[in-house]
Design an enzyme around this catalytic site. Structure first.
Site, PDB file in Angstrom:
ATOM      1  N   PHE A 152       0.855  -1.190   0.000  1.00 22.31           N
ATOM      2  CA  PHE A 152       0.000   0.000   0.000  1.00 22.31           C
ATOM      3  C   PHE A 152       0.888   1.236   0.000  1.00 22.31           C
ATOM      4  O   PHE A 152       1.727   1.398   0.892  1.00 22.31           O
ATOM      5  CB  PHE A 152      -0.935   0.029   1.213  1.00 22.31           C
ATOM      6  CG  PHE A 152      -1.894   1.197   1.132  1.00 22.31           C
ATOM      7  CD1 PHE A 152      -3.062   1.105   0.381  1.00 22.31           C
ATOM      8  CD2 PHE A 152      -1.599   2.405   1.752  1.00 22.31           C
ATOM      9  CE1 PHE A 152      -3.921   2.193   0.268  1.00 22.31           C
ATOM     10  CE2 PHE A 152      -2.459   3.495   1.645  1.00 22.31           C
ATOM     11  CZ  PHE A 152      -3.620   3.393   0.904  1.00 22.31           C
ATOM     12  N   ASP A 240       9.077   2.549   1.883  1.00 20.01           N
ATOM     13  CA  ASP A 240       7.920   3.316   2.326  1.00 20.01           C
ATOM     14  C   ASP A 240       7.776   3.098   3.840  1.00 20.01           C
ATOM     15  O   ASP A 240       7.303   2.053   4.290  1.00 20.01           O
ATOM     16  CB  ASP A 240       6.677   2.840   1.571  1.00 20.01           C
ATOM     17  CG  ASP A 240       5.415   3.594   1.977  1.00 20.01           C
ATOM     18  OD1 ASP A 240       5.408   4.206   3.055  1.00 20.01           O
ATOM     19  OD2 ASP A 240       4.425   3.541   1.216  1.00 20.01           O
ATOM     20  N   LYS A 269       2.326   9.737   8.342  1.00 22.14           N
ATOM     21  CA  LYS A 269       1.557   9.310   9.517  1.00 22.14           C
ATOM     22  C   LYS A 269       2.147   9.775  10.865  1.00 22.14           C
ATOM     23  O   LYS A 269       1.825  10.863  11.330  1.00 22.14           O
ATOM     24  CB  LYS A 269       1.352   7.792   9.493  1.00 22.14           C
ATOM     25  CG  LYS A 269       0.398   7.358   8.365  1.00 22.14           C
ATOM     26  CD  LYS A 269      -0.120   5.942   8.545  1.00 22.14           C
ATOM     27  CE  LYS A 269      -1.298   5.627   7.644  1.00 22.14           C
ATOM     28  NZ  LYS A 269      -0.959   5.080   6.335  1.00 22.14           N
TER      29      LYS A 269
END
Ligand SMILES: *Cc1c(COP(=O)(O)O)cnc(C)c1O
Length: 416
Positions: A152, A240, A269
């Site tokens: 993702f 990532d 995040k």
């Protein structure tokens, strides 16, 4: 102490009565299947809904609220900066942006940082950087980036293309050219894809641990082999770190769990502890952006950088990584005990405070059923796929709160 004895902070009475789900649904696009829950207040690892009911928050805005809710260090940074200077253009020097970049460089393998506003945007920056490197350094006319199945990387067109899950691609064709997918943790597959593509692979982009795709930790041997392959072929390794970075794994960065260093990595995040910020970081060797190549109006503005810097400094000052390691072990031990008690659970896995509980494929219980039942009993959890429940509490979560979460889950499973 039970959840019921957590004293609710004063919730403004207007907030309690003013919310209407129907109103909301008639104005906001229906991009989310929302739970029947409206949250209006948070403190530490607890959030409150419009009825004043308390929930233990093991979602943390999906691995985002590093220091929980309403942390004094965050409040102080927000108040101080908003009273001083909120936003100016990157046409000028923003001193606190430089301070945050220095903290990140001092606490990682990176030499350079570009700031933006989200994880997807950070990955876009990484993809653009790798493509420019491919054109200007590697001399590849049509560079390909390999990514993993079940990965993702975000929802913008390039990052959703990078995301190796067909369900996210549906109805958004034509996707962006230049991406191909390989199975995760399978070195033979990536090695043969690189060989087949014969000099066209510019970069390999992976999560150190796949979060959204089911809390799948990367294997050390796999990542070390991939790093070696990249070195041999001159391919860039992009990691990532949007979900697993910024201390969530028990180290600052997920790659530290794997004993390798990426050429480029991304953060978002947890970096802002709840305010929107993202970062693309790279080593000097691939620092190929020049003025005009990439930009963001909001990226790295004084407000977000001051708050993110406070988050980073608090992580360090309060040895929060130590808490992540200890609480993570405690949580996995508690979940393992549940796994021995309930045959529906097939595996518990994760690093630090990113953990997954996987249900048997044949189980009649899906992750979403567990999440809904836990919510009823005052515990917020989030699925990661159909059969995996994800645990990503604030990194400041206490021993008592972990025990409480495990015991709520025990009650939920017993009732099922
Ligand atoms: C959440 C996430 C993203 C996307 O971040 P946004 O801020 O939602 O754009 C990218 N990569 C990973 C690994 C993520 O978990």
């Amino acid at each position: 102490m039970s959840l019921d004895t957590v004293v609710a902070p004063t919730i403004h009475p207007e907030l309690l009565s003013a919310f209407s789900q129907d109103e909301f649904n008639s104005h906001v696009m229906t991009t989310y299947g929302r739970f029947n829950l409206a949250l209006i207040k948070g403190e530490g690892c607890t959030v409150w809904d419009t009825e004043g009911k308390a929930y233990l928050d093991f979602v943390a805005g999906i691995a985002t609220c590093t220091l929980g809710h309403a942390h004094p260090a965050v409040i102080e940074a927000v108040m101080a900066q908003i009273n001083t200077l909120t936003h100016v253009s990157n046409l000028y020097y923003v001193p606190v942006q430089g301070e945050l970049a220095k903290w990140l460089v001092d606490h990682s393998c990176a030499d350079r940082v570009f700031f933006c506003n989200s994880g997807a945007e950070a990955n876009e920056g990484a993809i653009k950087l790798a493509r420019k490197y491919a054109h200007t350094v590697l001399g590849i006319a049509e560079p390909i980036i390999l990514t993993a199945q079940a990965s993702f990387h975000g929802r913008t067109l390039a990052t959703v293309t990078a995301t190796g899950q067909p369900k996210y691609h549906k109805n958004f064709a034509p996707l962006i050219p230049g991406f191909q997918y390989v199975p995760y943790n399978d070195f033979a597959a990536i090695e043969s894809a690189v060989a087949e593509l014969d000099g066209r692979v510019a970069a390999i982009m992976l999560e150190p641990l796949q979060g959204e795709g089911g809390v799948n930790p990367g294997q050390i041997e796999y990542f070390q082999q991939v790093r070696k392959l990249c070195d041999e072929k001159g391919i860039l390794l992009i990691l990532d770190e949007v979900q697993v970075g910024m201390g969530r794994s028990g180290k600052y960065w997920g790659y530290e769990q794997l004993g390798i260093e990426p050429d480029i990595f991304t953060s978002a995040k947890g970096l802002g502890g709840g305010i929107p910020i993202g970062a693309t970081l790279c080593k000097e060797s691939c620092n190929v952006f020049q003025p005009g190549d990439h930009a963001s109006t909001y990226g790295g503005n004084p407000f977000v950088c001051a708050v993110a810097l406070a988050v980073c400094q608090t992580l360090e000052r309060e040895n929060i990584l130590g808490n992540v390691q200890a609480r993570g072990e405690q949580l996995r031990a508690g979940l393992q005990q549940l796994a021995t008690k309930y045959p529906d659970i097939c595996e518990v896995r994760g690093w630090g405070l990113i953990n997954g509980l996987e249900l048997q494929a044949e189980s009649k219980i899906n992750a979403i059923d567990l999440v809904k039942a836990a919510m009823e009993l005052g515990l917020l959890l989030v699925p990661a796929g159909v059969k995996v429940v994800r645990f990503v509490p604030p990194l400041i979560v206490s021993e008592l709160e972990i025990d409480r979460a495990v015991s709520i889950l025990d009650r939920v499973l017993a009732a099922m």
